[in-house]
Design a protein around this motif. Structure first.
Motif, PDB file in Angstrom:
ATOM      1  N   CYS A  63       0.874  -1.168   0.000  1.00 11.89           N
ATOM      2  CA  CYS A  63       0.000   0.000   0.000  1.00 11.89           C
ATOM      3  C   CYS A  63       0.914   1.221   0.000  1.00 11.89           C
ATOM      4  CB  CYS A  63      -0.961   0.001   1.181  1.00 11.89           C
ATOM      5  SG  CYS A  63      -0.212   0.349   2.763  1.00 11.89           S
ATOM      6  N   ASP A  64       0.399   2.338  -0.491  1.00 10.45           N
ATOM      7  CA  ASP A  64       1.231   3.536  -0.641  1.00 10.45           C
ATOM      8  C   ASP A  64       1.865   3.984   0.674  1.00 10.45           C
ATOM      9  OD1 ASP A  64       0.721   3.599  -3.356  1.00 10.45           O
ATOM     10  OD2 ASP A  64      -0.945   5.011  -3.161  1.00 10.45           O
ATOM     11  N   LYS A  65       1.116   3.933   1.764  1.00  6.80           N
ATOM     12  CA  LYS A  65       1.639   4.368   3.055  1.00  6.80           C
ATOM     13  C   LYS A  65       2.842   3.518   3.471  1.00  6.80           C
ATOM     14  CE  LYS A  65       0.427   5.068   7.850  1.00  6.80           C
ATOM     15  NZ  LYS A  65      -0.540   4.841   8.906  1.00  6.80           N
ATOM     16  N   THR A  66       2.738   2.220   3.298  1.00 12.62           N
ATOM     17  CA  THR A  66       3.836   1.319   3.659  1.00 12.62           C
ATOM     18  C   THR A  66       5.066   1.583   2.794  1.00 12.62           C
ATOM     19  OG1 THR A  66       2.269  -0.377   4.352  1.00 12.62           O
ATOM     20  CG2 THR A  66       4.511  -1.098   3.904  1.00 12.62           C
ATOM     21  N   VAL A  67       4.861   1.785   1.497  1.00 17.15           N
ATOM     22  CA  VAL A  67       5.979   2.040   0.579  1.00 17.15           C
ATOM     23  C   VAL A  67       6.675   3.349   0.932  1.00 17.15           C
ATOM     24  CG1 VAL A  67       6.582   2.519  -1.820  1.00 17.15           C
ATOM     25  CG2 VAL A  67       5.038   0.639  -1.282  1.00 17.15           C
ATOM     26  N   ILE A  68       5.909   4.369   1.257  1.00 10.95           N
ATOM     27  CA  ILE A  68       6.508   5.652   1.643  1.00 10.95           C
ATOM     28  C   ILE A  68       7.362   5.475   2.894  1.00 10.95           C
ATOM     29  CG2 ILE A  68       5.971   7.956   2.557  1.00 10.95           C
ATOM     30  CD1 ILE A  68       3.517   7.899   0.595  1.00 10.95           C
ATOM     31  N   GLU A  69       6.854   4.741   3.872  1.00  7.92           N
ATOM     32  CA  GLU A  69       7.627   4.476   5.094  1.00  7.92           C
ATOM     33  C   GLU A  69       8.908   3.706   4.782  1.00  7.92           C
ATOM     34  OE1 GLU A  69       5.062   2.443   7.819  1.00  7.92           O
ATOM     35  OE2 GLU A  69       3.652   4.108   7.908  1.00  7.92           O
TER      36      GLU A  69
END
Length: 70
Positions: free
Chosen positions: A35-41
């Motif tokens: 998910c985008d949030k996980t990838v950003i982290e």
């Protein structure tokens, strides 16, 4: 020597691997889709290699999505 791969079956386990610095020394396979949030982290932590079960990969700050070969 064989490369060892850590398996994260939940986001909580992936977070623990990162918190303990294991993402620098080991490749990680996540048994859940990205998910985008996980990838950003993940990008902030510069992992060696993280692959999700949908084929999305984050490697040394780069993200790639698998392309279908025809």
């Amino acid at each position: 020597m064989e490369e060892r791969i850590l398996i994260a079956d939940t986001k909580t386990i992936l977070d623990a691997f990162i918190e303990n610095g294991l993402h620098h020394d080991y490749a990680i396979y996540c048994q859940f889709p990205h998910c985008d949030k996980t990838v950003i982290e993940l990008r902030r932590h510069h992992p060696r290699s993280v692959e999700f079960n949908d084929g999305y990969q984050v490697t040394a700050g780069l993200a790639t999505f698998p392309t279908s070969s025809k």
